[in-house]
Design an enzyme around this catalytic site. Structure first.
Site, PDB file in Angstrom:
ATOM      1  N   HIS A 245       0.824  -1.071   0.127  1.00 50.40           N
ATOM      2  CA  HIS A 245       0.053  -0.018   0.049  1.00 50.40           C
ATOM      3  C   HIS A 245       0.848   1.358  -0.049  1.00 50.40           C
ATOM      4  O   HIS A 245       0.356   2.300  -0.143  1.00 50.40           O
ATOM      5  CB  HIS A 245      -0.911   0.115   1.268  1.00 50.40           C
ATOM      6  CG  HIS A 245      -2.057   0.876   1.157  1.00 50.40           C
ATOM      7  ND1 HIS A 245      -2.529   1.865   1.901  1.00 50.40           N
ATOM      8  CD2 HIS A 245      -3.059   0.916   0.288  1.00 50.40           C
ATOM      9  CE1 HIS A 245      -3.389   2.333   1.574  1.00 50.40           C
ATOM     10  NE2 HIS A 245      -3.875   1.946   0.339  1.00 50.40           N
ATOM     11  N   LYS A 247       3.212   4.388  -1.217  1.00 45.50           N
ATOM     12  CA  LYS A 247       2.976   5.096  -2.357  1.00 45.50           C
ATOM     13  C   LYS A 247       4.251   6.127  -2.438  1.00 45.50           C
ATOM     14  O   LYS A 247       4.127   7.044  -1.528  1.00 45.50           O
ATOM     15  CB  LYS A 247       1.725   5.884  -2.442  1.00 45.50           C
ATOM     16  CG  LYS A 247       0.112   5.098  -2.641  1.00 45.50           C
ATOM     17  CD  LYS A 247      -0.894   5.582  -2.201  1.00 45.50           C
ATOM     18  CE  LYS A 247      -2.126   4.625  -2.576  1.00 45.50           C
ATOM     19  NZ  LYS A 247      -1.922   3.738  -1.615  1.00 45.50           N
ATOM     20  N   HIS A 474      -9.022  10.853  -0.090  1.00 46.57           N
ATOM     21  CA  HIS A 474      -8.283   9.638  -0.135  1.00 46.57           C
ATOM     22  C   HIS A 474      -6.984   9.849   0.620  1.00 46.57           C
ATOM     23  O   HIS A 474      -6.405   9.053   0.889  1.00 46.57           O
ATOM     24  CB  HIS A 474      -8.041   9.165  -1.669  1.00 46.57           C
ATOM     25  CG  HIS A 474      -7.587   7.954  -1.849  1.00 46.57           C
ATOM     26  ND1 HIS A 474      -6.231   7.665  -1.973  1.00 46.57           N
ATOM     27  CD2 HIS A 474      -8.118   6.875  -1.803  1.00 46.57           C
ATOM     28  CE1 HIS A 474      -5.895   6.285  -2.063  1.00 46.57           C
ATOM     29  NE2 HIS A 474      -7.346   5.565  -1.778  1.00 46.57           N
ATOM     30  N   LYS A 476      -4.553  10.473   4.023  1.00 47.98           N
ATOM     31  CA  LYS A 476      -4.815  10.070   5.407  1.00 47.98           C
ATOM     32  C   LYS A 476      -3.786  10.774   5.894  1.00 47.98           C
ATOM     33  O   LYS A 476      -2.486  11.015   5.816  1.00 47.98           O
ATOM     34  CB  LYS A 476      -4.313   8.405   5.470  1.00 47.98           C
ATOM     35  CG  LYS A 476      -4.949   7.645   4.568  1.00 47.98           C
ATOM     36  CD  LYS A 476      -4.745   7.261   3.316  1.00 47.98           C
ATOM     37  CE  LYS A 476      -5.387   6.381   2.622  1.00 47.98           C
ATOM     38  NZ  LYS A 476      -5.656   6.360   0.956  1.00 47.98           N
TER      39      LYS A 476
END
Length: 594
Positions: A245, A247, A474, A476
């Site tokens: 996950h 990025k 989107h 966090k």
């Protein structure tokens, strides 16, 4: 409960079976083309089942509940398209670009004889991309921060010029010549990604680090095969339901190295009308003489932590990038790296990743207890919620809050208020994307039923100051804010959602720490960035006496707005038909089979 559609959830694409343990999955998983899924329960929904392209009033993930068959439109499209029709039509959930090359879908522009993998059709970056990189960008985001949001289509221009970038902007931030790059991500549309690179860099070596498995891995390999400069690197996922996950971008130039850590998948929809966060490092210069993990490090140990994180991949292609990092001077990096690596970590490694890593950093370098007391709320903002357990004190308000509530020298947990930002149904319905935005906000009804206590902590998504209240989040973020909402003790931008899989969970009476997924984020501490004890909150006029602050560009409005009695938390796998969204659609997910 069974589904017959294919979706693009977790990279490993495994069937998820009912699991009464604490196992979570990072993404709703709907298996291969004609397969049905077993019951999904107690598992985490991490990412989305998002169509690659959203077209107004003709969205692949939703339908109007009183919908008439669009025969005329389909006939017209079919006449201009030589591809066979996908049997799932408008409800196809795939992310694989190769599938869209081979099959047509209603609501999609015909490709005629051109392929989505045709490299000759790539656009050159427009001149407007360069023009948008004005000095105003750096005025809004303090130069020491390197924090930006992504541009949002549909906003007034001023909200996309101040501290907002798109992918083409990132690749055009320096006049230095790009030599090679690496992209770490969860979802990657290779043809679209290649279009974002300036034309002169599209043949430069590109490493793509991913966690795809089985069919989706083969599809990614097929898409990459068109580009001889691309090398794929498959991250190991040895614990079930884990995902890659993280990025991150590594950009190697002839005059230095730049690191970008962000929250967006490398697909068009993630850079279109969503709120995403980006941290961009300075251009780190080359080291003269000996290359080392210790030379050119910073007070935040950014270089050491990055090399430690990358070493756990144990892949030769990534080891080559470690050599590049060792050969550069990262001493002016002013953020802390907070990452997660899958595994069951023991002894000293327990505090190297996940929430225990954040606990260690805050314990060593965090705010003083005399300043940040237990009354300072902890804010968590995320785009997915996992299975947290039936008892809020077990993980959420137990070990996880103990870590995020830590101050220098000790943890403050007993009275730390917790405020969790997650969109309401109306937040989604009124968003620029409408209900399709909800495919990027996976929270399932089966999980929600088992943790009703979460309602006590919920706050709406609102970003009027940046005109992003309707740009679905989107991003966090996690931060510690003062009770009067005037100061921020620290700010974390990360890929980690609210889940045990992302943050980790203690096992065997605390002797080991289990993490399922790869995650990565950066922690902003005021003393390392602006030589202050706290950041200010944007547009808060009243400050405490003798406390001069520099505001951190928090991406949502503070104070937060709690859920009202009428507000419903967004749950993506139940119908939402009380009111249509701004495009006239209602949310009717496929009904489960019993």
């Amino acid at each position: 409960m069974e589904y017959t559609k294919e979706a693009v959830g977790v990279a490993n694409k495994r069937k998820l079976k009912d699991n009464k343990s604490s196992a979570e999955a990072e993404g709703i998983i709907l298996g291969k083309e004609s397969q049905k899924l077993d019951k999904i329960s107690d598992l985490e929904n991490e990412e989305s089942v998002r169509p690659k392209k959203i077209i107004r009033n003709s969205v692949s993930t939703i339908r109007k509940c009183s919908y008439e068959s669009p025969k005329k439109e389909e006939t017209k499209l079919a006449s201009n398209d030589n591809r066979p029709r996908c049997k799932y039509g408008r409800e196809c959930y795939r992310k694989n670009p190769q599938h869209f090359k081979e099959f047509s879908h209603f609501g999609e522009e015909p490709l005629n004889k051109k392929s989505r993998l045709d490299t000759n059709d790539m656009e050159s970056p427009s001149s407007s991309t360069q023009n948008n990189l004005t000095p105003k960008v750096m005025k809004e985001s303090h130069p020491s921060f390197g924090f930006y949001l992504t541009k949002v289509k549909g906003l007034a221009p001023e909200y996309n010029q101040h501290s907002a970038l798109d992918l083409k902007d990132i690749f055009s931030l320096t006049k230095a010549k790009l030599k090679a790059s690496a992209q770490f991500n969860y979802m990657t549309d290779i043809p679209w990604l290649m279009k974002q690179y300036p034309a002169e860099y599209r043949s430069c070596p590109l490493l793509i680090v991913h966690g795809e498995q089985r069919g989706s891995k083969s599809a990614l390999e097929k898409a990459a095969s068109v580009f001889p400069n691309i090398t794929l690197c498959n991250a190991k996922l040895e614990i079930m339901y884990g995902t890659h996950h993280t990025k991150m971008m590594l950009l190697l130039y002839d005059s230095g190295l730049r690191i970008v850590i962000h929250t967006a998948n490398l697909i068009e929809n993630d850079w279109f009308q969503k709120t995403q966060g980006i941290w961009i490092s300075p251009l780190f210069p080359s080291l003269l003489g000996e290359q080392s993990a210790h030379r050119g490090n910073s007070a935040t140990n950014f270089k050491g932590d990055l090399l430690e994180y990358l070493s756990f991949y144990n892949r030769p292609d990534i080891d080559e990038w470690c050599k590049h990092i060792k050969g550069h001077d990262l001493s002016n990096s002013s953020v802390f790296l907070i990452g997660s690596i899958p595994g069951r970590h023991l002894a000293e490694r327990k505090t190297s990743f996940g929430h225990l890593k954040l606990r260690k950093v805050l314990n060593l370098h965090g705010p003083e207890k005399s300043l940040v007391t237990s009354s300072w709320p902890l804010i968590g903002q995320f785009s997915s919620i996992g299975s947290l357990g039936t008892d809020q004190n077990q993980w959420l308000c137990g070990e996880w809050l103990a870590s995020l509530g830590t101050v220098k020298g000790c943890s403050l947990t007993s009275k730390t208020p917790l405020q969790l930002v997650f969109p309401t149904v109306n937040n989604v319905r009124e968003s620029l994307e409408g209900y399709p935005a909800g495919t990027s906000l996976p929270y399932s009804i089966n999980v929600a039923k088992k943790q009703p206590y979460l309602r006590n902590f919920l706050y709406q998504w609102k970003s009027d100051r940046l005109s992003r209240s309707h740009a679905s989040p989107h991003i966090k973020t996690y931060l510690r804010v003062s009770p009067d909402n005037s100061s921020v003790a620290w700010f974390l931008l990360t890929s980690a959602n609210l889940s045990k899989a992302a943050w980790g969970v203690l096992e065997k009476n605390g002797s080991q720490f289990m993490i399922r997924s790869y995650e990565l984020g950066v922690l902003f501490m005021p003393q390392y960035l602006v030589s202050r004890k706290v950041f200010g909150v944007p547009e808060v006029k009243e400050r405490k006496a003798n406390m001069e602050t520099i505001s951190f560009p928090v991406p949502y409005d503070i104070p937060l707005i709690p859920y009202s009695n009428k507000d419903e938390i967004w749950i993506w796998d139940i119908p939402h038909i009380k009111a249509p969204d701004r495009h006239g659609n209602k949310w009717c997910p496929p009904l489960p089979r019993t």
